[in-house]
Design an enzyme around this catalytic site. Structure first.
Site, PDB file in Angstrom:
ATOM      1  N   HIS A  26       0.849  -1.198   0.000  1.00  0.00           N
ATOM      2  CA  HIS A  26       0.000   0.000   0.000  1.00  0.00           C
ATOM      3  C   HIS A  26       0.890   1.255   0.000  1.00  0.00           C
ATOM      4  CE1 HIS A  26      -2.836   3.058   1.268  1.00  0.00           C
ATOM      5  NE2 HIS A  26      -3.793   2.229   0.864  1.00  0.00           N
ATOM      6  N   GLU A  45      -4.233   1.829  -7.314  1.00  0.00           N
ATOM      7  CA  GLU A  45      -4.572   2.952  -6.439  1.00  0.00           C
ATOM      8  C   GLU A  45      -3.710   4.161  -6.804  1.00  0.00           C
ATOM      9  OE1 GLU A  45      -6.668   1.603  -2.610  1.00  0.00           O
ATOM     10  OE2 GLU A  45      -4.556   1.763  -2.182  1.00  0.00           O
TER      11      GLU A  45
END
Ligand code: PGA
Length: 256
Positions: free
Chosen positions: A96, A166
């Site tokens: 992430h 993302e």
């Protein structure tokens, strides 16, 4: 075709186990038993044990937000994929952007992906650029992330991996963030599919690619319909049971 998937990334929220349980139960309560969408919640590690019993309904699965690459040993502060599996986690978010900011590299993500796969966890590999420059260097960046993070992963395992695109500039925690459009998303998903196909051949068709970056109940339909994705990774909106359930319902309606 693989099931669509909605993953809630609670990040470092909420502050107490009681609040976590309340939020989790209010999500589980409204989920239809026969839901065709896979629903996953990734709470902070500490809450997994407590949420395990509420997830027994099978309507919802649990995931973690990171995992270390070793099975056991002298690694102060780390949590292994096997430990997470034993705590009922079946998914793990890896790479992430918020972890990359803290020092995570493609190389460490690669080790973590392999360890997660051997422990039986489904890795959710996050990739995405911080900025969209006019020279389109962001395509190269995502290509490098995919190449290095998936280096040495066997073709026979790739179907289990989920890729989360993302764009960091669209994530709710990014200062001066901007909304990404489903067209921005589609363009990158087509590119990612091509990279995966070059690397893994037809097996790559089984990999699910999802979108994350301030996805919410208002734009979920557009991303799912027009963004070329198999689901969503939802941060902020997953902390609001109503909004999260609405997103799952939207996905269900499109699945019919
Ligand atoms: P956001 O987070 O939906 O709050 O932007 C998504 C993520 O960072 O995974």
């Amino acid at each position: 075709m693989a099931k669509k998937i909605i993953i809630g990334n609670w990040k470092m929220n909420p502050v107490s186990s009681k609040d976590a349980e309340k939020l989790f139960i209010s999500i589980v309560k409204f989920l239809n038993r026969k839901t065709r969408t896979e629903v996953v919640i990734c709470p902070p590690f500490l809450y997994l044990e407590n949420l395990k019993s509420s997830s027994r309904t099978k309507k919802i699965s649990l995931g973690a937000q990171d995992a270390f690459w070793a099975e056991i040993g002298a690694f102060t502060g780390e949590v292994s994929p096997d430990m997470l599996y034993n705590f009922s986690a079946r998914y793990v978010i890896l790479g992430h952007s918020e972890r990359r900011t803290l020092g995570e590299t493609n190389e460490t993500v690669n080790k973590k992906i392999k360890a997660a796969l051997s422990a039986g966890l489904i890795p959710v590999l996050c990739v995405g650029e911080s900025v969209r420059d006019e020279s389109h260097d962001y395509f190269d960046l995502v290509k490098t992330q995919l190449g290095e993070c998936l280096s040495g992963v066997k073709k026979t395992s790739v179907a289990k991996i989920i890729i989360a695109y993302e764009p960091v500039w669209a994530i709710s925690s990014t200062i001066n963030r901007k909304d990404a459009t489903s067209a921005d998303c589609l363009e990158m998903i087509i590119f990612i599919r091509k990279i995966l196909s070059d690397k893994f051949g037809s097996e790559s068709k089984k990999m699910r690619i999802i979108y994350g970056g301030s996805a919410n109940e208002k734009d979920a339909e557009d991303f799912l319909r027009n963004g070329g994705v198999d689901g969503l990774l939802v941060g902020r909106a997953s902390l609001d049971a109503k909004k999260f359930i609405e997103i799952v319902k939207i996905c269900e309606a499109l699945n019919k």
